[in-house]
Design a protein around this motif. Structure first.
Motif, PDB file in Angstrom:
ATOM      1  N   TYR A 152       0.884  -1.308  -0.026  1.00 42.07           N
ATOM      2  CA  TYR A 152      -0.044  -0.124   0.067  1.00 42.07           C
ATOM      3  C   TYR A 152       0.734   1.073   0.198  1.00 42.07           C
ATOM      4  N   TYR A 318      -4.980  -0.519  -8.370  1.00 44.30           N
ATOM      5  CA  TYR A 318      -4.740   0.558  -7.424  1.00 44.30           C
ATOM      6  C   TYR A 318      -6.141   1.182  -6.762  1.00 44.30           C
ATOM      7  N   ILE A 335      -2.198  -1.470  -3.521  1.00 46.46           N
ATOM      8  CA  ILE A 335      -1.995  -1.824  -4.815  1.00 46.46           C
ATOM      9  C   ILE A 335      -1.479  -3.510  -4.872  1.00 46.46           C
TER      10      ILE A 335
END
Length: 341
Positions: A152, A318, A335
């Protein structure tokens, strides 16, 4: 109860979409010629304009040449035989004849000649069955398996610094997804553009890099050090797992009609959290897990991309909204990237 309602609605929407797209097929233009009651010739093409190319052919000469091939070669055994007529390549296999435009390198039209057994003859068949007309589906579907890594980013688009207690192991955090994706061609039979959409179950495994575990505090998610008496416990594993049901939608450009062709797509997705839990494993192999929502956002949405060539697909996802609800955890956005099989 809310989760059950969402899953029911989720499947309902996709069932409607599947029903809507189950029948659209591009029907080829065709001419069927009945010779007496024993032999039929079916001429099939992708559009009426291509039928004009028939004016360039002597059908008598073409049929005679095919009969010669049937008698002298192994075309009946499923082997391809070809010859050139009017500058175009004629491919013969069994009783299927395909005319291929040499300049464009693609099929113009095909001719199927046959009686009861598909023979090129005036045999004794009395069958009145119609020859098979082949159709190319506008909508198809496939199962996919995604395998990769997840992480992330902070609100300013950077990875968390490794000294933070919620920083992740870059190679230990794994992303897995199983999806059933529908592909609907947009435009004519030669159009490279398709719309893909479907159902996906995704598993995010956030593996923490320190001896901490996530807990649901009174007002926010907390990342606390695991203690063994007065000392910090040495953990072999500490992770947060979040499972989502998602609907991905993505336009895809594919230049060619095989898995070896180049393809590229950019789209989005929306999903709902089905389950989440934390798990730790200490150096002695003892495990402990806790089920909670950890103030995670129930709904997630974001963008995705796909690029592929020669049977290899790479994906990237994302999240546009934060992993945790506002003011109940650090500002992080998930992500994921890896390979699609």
């Amino acid at each position: 109860m809310k989760r059950l309602i969402f899953v029911t609605l989720f499947w309902g929407v996709m069932s409607t979409a599947m029903a809507f797209n189950s029948s659209p097929e591009e029907r080829r233009d065709s001419i069927i010629i009945l010779l007496g009651k024993k032999t039929r010739i079916a001429i099939q093409t992708t559009d009426k304009a291509e039928l004009q190319a028939l004016r360039n052919y002597d059908l008598n000469a073409l049929v005679n040449r095919v009969i010669e091939i049937q008698e002298k070669t192994d075309a009946r055994a499923g082997k391809d035989t070809s010859f050139v007529m009017n500058g175009d390549t004629v491919l013969v296999r069994d009783n299927q004849v395909t005319i291929k435009d040499t300049e464009r390198g693609e099929s113009t039209f095909s001719i199927r000649i046959g009686g009861k057994d598909g023979d090129v003859s005036s045999g004794d068949s009395t069958s009145n069955s119609q020859p098979r007309v082949y159709k190319r589906k506008r909508t198809s579907s496939e199962w996919y398996f995604d395998l990769g890594l997840d992480n992330y980013l902070t609100g300013d688009g950077k990875f968390p610094e490794q000294n933070l207690n919620y920083a992740l192991r870059p190679l230990g955090s794994r992303y897995v997804a199983i999806s059933h994706i529908y592909k609907t061609r947009i435009g004519g039979s030669r159009s490279p553009l398709s719309l893909t959409y479907g159902l996906e179950a995704s598993f995010y495994n956030y593996m923490f890099d320190s001896n901490t575990r996530i807990e649901k505090g009174a007002t926010s998610a907390e990342f606390v050090e695991v203690m063994d008496g007065a000392n910090a416990k040495d953990l072999k594993k500490s992770k947060l797992t979040a499972i989502y049901a998602s609907i991905p939608v993505m336009p895809v450009l594919q230049f060619g009609h095989s898995r070896r062709s180049f393809r590229f797509g950019v789209g989005g997705f929306v999903g709902y959290r089905l389950h989440s839990y934390s798990k730790i494993k200490d150096s002695d192999g003892k495990k402990d897990h806790e089920t909670s929502n950890f103030y995670l956002n129930n709904v997630r949405y974001g963008v995705q991309a796909l690029v592929g060539i020669r049977g290899i697909d790479l994906f990237f996802k994302y999240d546009l909204n934060p992993l945790f609800t506002e003011e109940h955890g650090p500002d992080l956005r998930s992500i994921a990237f890896g390979f699609r099989f």
